[in-house]
Design a protein around this motif. Structure first.
Motif, short mmCIF file in Angstrom:
data_model
loop_
_atom_site.label_atom_id
_atom_site.label_comp_id
_atom_site.label_asym_id
_atom_site.label_seq_id
_atom_site.Cartn_x
_atom_site.Cartn_y
_atom_site.Cartn_z
N VAL A 1 86.68 29.77 30.08
CA VAL A 1 87.62 30.62 30.79
C VAL A 1 86.91 31.21 32.00
O VAL A 1 85.90 31.91 31.84
N ILE B 1 85.79 41.12 30.10
CA ILE B 1 84.75 40.62 29.21
C ILE B 1 84.05 41.79 28.49
O ILE B 1 83.52 41.61 27.40
N TRP C 1 83.13 32.62 28.70
CA TRP C 1 83.90 33.39 29.67
C TRP C 1 83.00 33.66 30.87
O TRP C 1 81.90 34.21 30.72
#
Length: 381
Positions: A34, A48, A350
């Motif tokens: 992502v 995050i 991420w």
């Protein structure tokens, strides 16, 4: 996306309420990579950071919970829907109350959980943020916190031991300042010695395992130089050479012998709270702090990648990897190598960045999410 990349747990849905800049968020990423793309200040790191709260501790910014609530709101909530080979589970955390009454609650599938450590049954996390760029040049305290984060990723109870040791040493310092009774000092030093040896032993095991994994698996052709790791400190030397019981006895003796010195200093000078993580640039065999800025950055990236592999090996759970603004500071060769290494880890990754072009090498392999003005919209792969 390879099957290996999708093997680990992944966040299938992220829900936020009143967290930092986010009034609400409902994000359902579709990939095991992502990439959050948006201007500075858009709220990428906040996203995050919310995920990092599902590891023991206060997240990647180490902020107070009051600071995480959106301005003007009493608290926040965050939840993850985690999908893995073992099923689907919903993890939730929130703050309640205000001021001194503020408390954090944790839930797993709607049932109360004792602490964030319980999330470790379903998800593990590692991360790298720009704040760590000066790790090798900064004070020893920064490296100890980094070290404890390495340990926490494989031993969720380590944080509780570190906190208990800090409380015991604060009590000892207060007793010394107040000329407390000897029997009370003896008791608190016994507790501190037991906790201190346990903390040092956990650190030593993790560092030893990580150093061994790096030595066995590093690729000489990798643009990320390998690190050699060690521990420096009087208690670390005791734990390395003595059985635990003998190390506790010796540490307790050191505390007793150092009462006068520690009273004058206003703090305890010997113990795990004074240890340092020693990192060397492996190919050059020099202290990491003497390497160039670019070399230190590459060394740190390689260390975090190796740690992610260690977490998967020790826990059986490929970790979620959170990388904040890492790609922007790498040249194209290292950036491509980073993406290839991330795709092999097996856990969801991420990434954040201000420029979508940074993630061109991940075309058709990542979910690109545009973050702006309190919205997060998937742009597809």
């Amino acid at each position: 996306m390879t099957d290996e990349t999708g093997a680990g747990p992944r966040v299938a849905r992220l829900l936020l309420q009143d967290f930092r800049s986010w009034a609400t968020l409902d994000l359902a990423p579709r990939s095991s990579v992502v990439a959050l793309v948006g201007e500075n200040g858009a709220g990428k790191t906040n996203l995050i950071e919310a995920i990092s709260l599902f590891a023991p501790g206060r997240g990647l910014r180490r902020a107070e919970f009051a600071a995480m609530a959106r301005h003007g709101t009493p608290g926040f909530s965050a939840s993850l829907t985690i999908e893995s080979a073992w099923g689907t589970h919903r993890l939730g955390t929130a703050t309640t109350g205000a001021g001194e009454a503020r408390a954090r609650v944790c839930r797993i599938d709607g049932a109360p959980a004792s602490s964030p450590a319980a999330f470790g049954e379903h998800v593990r996390l590692v991360w790298l943020t720009p704040d760590l760029d000066a790790l090798f040049r900064g004070p020893a305290g920064d490296r100890r916190r980094f070290l404890d984060r390495l340990v926490l990723a494989v031993d969720a109870e380590h944080g509780a031991r570190v906190s208990a040791l800090e409380r015991a040493l604060r009590t000892r310092n207060r007793l010394l300042e107040e000329n407390g009774e000897r029997r009370w000092l003896d008791a608190v030093e016994r507790e501190a010695a037991e906790l201190g040896v346990a903390v040092a032993a956990a650190r030593r095991e993790t560092v030893g395992r990580l150093d061994g994994l790096v030595a066995e698996t590093h690729d000489p052709a990798s643009p990320f130089p390998f690190a050699r790791l060690g521990l420096e400190g009087e208690i670390d030397d005791l734990v390395a050479t003595l059985p635990a019981v003998d190390a506790e006895d010796r540490y307790r003796a050191l505390l007793r012998e150092g009462r006068g010195r520690d009273r004058a200093a206003g703090r305890t000078l010997v113990g795990p709270q004074a240890s340092d993580l020693a990192v060397r640039h492996g190919p050059k065999d020099i202290p990491a702090g003497l390497a160039s800025t670019g070399e230190q950055k590459a060394l740190l990236v390689g260390l975090v990648l190796a740690h992610a592999r260690l977490v998967a090996t020790m826990t059986g759970i490929a970790p979620l990897v959170l990388l904040d603004e890492v790609a922007a500071h790498l040249d194209p060769r290292r950036r491509a190598a980073l993406y290839d290494a991330l795709l092999r880890l097996g856990g969801q990754v991420w990434l954040t960045g201000a420029d979508r072009a940074l993630f061109e090498e991940l075309a058709n392999r990542a979910d690109i999410v545009a973050v702006a003005e309190g919205r997060a919209n998937s742009l597809g792969a």
